[in-house]
Design a protein around this motif. Sequence first.
Motif, PDB file in Angstrom:
ATOM      1  N   GLU A  60       5.469 121.987 152.509  1.00  0.00           N
ATOM      2  CA  GLU A  60       4.575 121.683 151.389  1.00  0.00           C
ATOM      3  C   GLU A  60       3.409 122.668 151.317  1.00  0.00           C
ATOM      4  O   GLU A  60       2.950 123.020 150.226  1.00  0.00           O
ATOM      5  CB  GLU A  60       4.051 120.266 151.525  1.00  0.00           C
ATOM      6  CG  GLU A  60       5.050 119.172 151.177  1.00  0.00           C
ATOM      7  CD  GLU A  60       5.470 119.208 149.728  1.00  0.00           C
ATOM      8  OE1 GLU A  60       6.647 118.927 149.435  1.00  0.00           O
ATOM      9  OE2 GLU A  60       4.618 119.529 148.875  1.00  0.00           O
ATOM     10  N   SER A  61       2.955 123.118 152.471  1.00  0.00           N
ATOM     11  CA  SER A  61       1.773 123.976 152.527  1.00  0.00           C
ATOM     12  C   SER A  61       2.006 125.348 151.895  1.00  0.00           C
ATOM     13  O   SER A  61       1.038 126.055 151.590  1.00  0.00           O
ATOM     14  CB  SER A  61       1.322 124.151 153.972  1.00  0.00           C
ATOM     15  OG  SER A  61       2.351 124.719 154.757  1.00  0.00           O
ATOM     16  N   LYS A 105       4.723 125.873 149.418  1.00  0.00           N
ATOM     17  CA  LYS A 105       5.477 125.772 148.176  1.00  0.00           C
ATOM     18  C   LYS A 105       4.712 126.400 147.019  1.00  0.00           C
ATOM     19  O   LYS A 105       3.513 126.176 146.858  1.00  0.00           O
ATOM     20  CB  LYS A 105       5.779 124.311 147.848  1.00  0.00           C
ATOM     21  CG  LYS A 105       7.001 123.761 148.542  1.00  0.00           C
ATOM     22  CD  LYS A 105       7.285 122.339 148.092  1.00  0.00           C
ATOM     23  CE  LYS A 105       8.478 121.764 148.819  1.00  0.00           C
ATOM     24  NZ  LYS A 105       8.757 120.370 148.444  1.00  0.00           N
TER      25      LYS A 105
END
Length: 122
Positions: A60-61, A63
């Motif tokens: 997520e960090s 994306k």
Amino acid sequence: QPRLVESGGGLVQPGGSLRVSCEASGLNLETYAIGWFRQAPGKEREEVLCSSGNRAEYAESVKGRFIVSRDNARNVVYLQMDNLKREDTGVYYCAAGGGAVCPLNEYEYDFWGQGTQVTVSS
């Protein structure tokens, strides 16, 4: 002897871009899932992404900022990193393992590179 060699790390300002490479010898990257990992000072190594076939799974960090690509003819995998942040600083490693699916964890990767340092700082 299978070998992975990362290159392209360096110092970049926040908001900048960098492309790191992972070149393989003695193994065909096209038949492996490829993971990119990073380790910041004082922290555990974390998985940034895994690429298998035509799919990629990103943390997520990263994306929307990081993109992985392959050049099968050259047996090289690239990690394009845009809009870099200070927290992206660390040693970046590529790893090869699995095949059609990404390994469940870093211990299932068979081959590792030596890492390349990426520092995001003004």
